[in-house]
Enzyme design. Sequence first.
Site, PDB file in Angstrom:
ATOM      1  N   SER A   1       0.832  -1.202   0.000  1.00  0.00           N
ATOM      2  CA  SER A   1       0.000   0.000   0.000  1.00  0.00           C
ATOM      3  C   SER A   1       0.874   1.262   0.000  1.00  0.00           C
ATOM      4  CB  SER A   1      -0.964  -0.054   1.192  1.00  0.00           C
ATOM      5  OG  SER A   1      -1.960   0.922   1.080  1.00  0.00           O
TER       6      SER A   1
ATOM      7  N   ASP B   1      -9.977  -3.772  -5.110  1.00  0.00           N
ATOM      8  CA  ASP B   1      -9.065  -2.787  -4.538  1.00  0.00           C
ATOM      9  C   ASP B   1      -9.022  -1.567  -5.457  1.00  0.00           C
ATOM     10  OD1 ASP B   1      -6.977  -1.354  -3.460  1.00  0.00           O
ATOM     11  OD2 ASP B   1      -5.437  -2.879  -3.794  1.00  0.00           O
TER      12      ASP B   1
ATOM     13  N   HIS C   1      -8.065  -4.781  -0.652  1.00  0.00           N
ATOM     14  CA  HIS C   1      -6.938  -3.975  -0.193  1.00  0.00           C
ATOM     15  C   HIS C   1      -6.668  -4.203   1.299  1.00  0.00           C
ATOM     16  CE1 HIS C   1      -4.047  -0.735  -0.668  1.00  0.00           C
ATOM     17  NE2 HIS C   1      -4.337  -0.437   0.576  1.00  0.00           N
TER      18      HIS C   1
END
Length: 322
Positions: free
Chosen positions: A108, A262, A292
């Site tokens: 991320s 995501d 995610h």
Amino acid sequence: KLFIRDLQFNKVPVRVYQPKATSDGRRRGIIFFHGGGWVFGSLDTYEKVCRYISRESESVVVSVQYRLAPEHKYPAAYEDCLNATIHFMKNIEHYGVDPANVIVCGDSAGGNLAAAVQQTLAGRSDLPRLRAQILIYPGLQALDFNLPSYQQNRGVPLLFRERAAFFALQYLNGDALRMQEVLEGSHIPPDMRLKYRKWVSPDNIPEKFKVRGYKPHKPHEFKAEVYETVKRLCEPDPCPLLAEDAVIHQLPESFILTCEYDVLRDDGLLYKKRLEDNGVRVTWYHLEDGFHGIISLYDYCGFSFPAGKRGLDSVVNFLKSL
């Protein structure tokens, strides 16, 4: 099975994981940057993930506690990650690590930082060349919050579309005052949008990723005052997808993990294309049933998702292949 120590690399707190078993030669080293939108996350929240990677791949893992937004705006996190990486590479013999086998890794926001650090160090001749980069559902651009994955997964946990823009602005400015204009696309000058269209465009996303519903989005009218407050979003350090081909061309072998559910899926797909277009070898792993943040939930407070374990194992398998 591991020695775990908290240290400081160039004044940046890190946690070092070293396998206890004896090794025939020097081990590979992994510098890990945690996710959390540049706002959350810590050494503790990624403890299980780092232990798993270190243990299963028999590698030395350095987890970096970079400063967080909004108290510490860009480039604090990026500079901490860069400085910790350089320190590690300059003192590598203390950790029994092979200088030719150091990998940057992050998920991320950490994937964003890993890509930025990798790009910065690609041209450095005074340090060993990084062996590879591992980017787990990375956020790599803030030009277009209306790509197919942003439209399809706008309300899917753990990262909603609005949150993605909110975190990017917190990181950049320490506030999210212009979030709505950024979501609508009125923060990018038309000439710049044209320039970057070759890299950041739905046209570069394979058609099979558009079948879940996608409508081409026309950006709202450009607002110069918004651009002035967020113009650093058009720089490659916070948005590695915007680096020039001359930089991308120098990058090492890469691993990119994306999740179907995501908003950041397409950032990963676009970067994969850019790397491949520049002759960089890419291993891509797509979790069809992933969302995610799924990796960070590995064995977390009793949670665990099979897809998260598969994703983590794909990272370990890539490491073992190096």
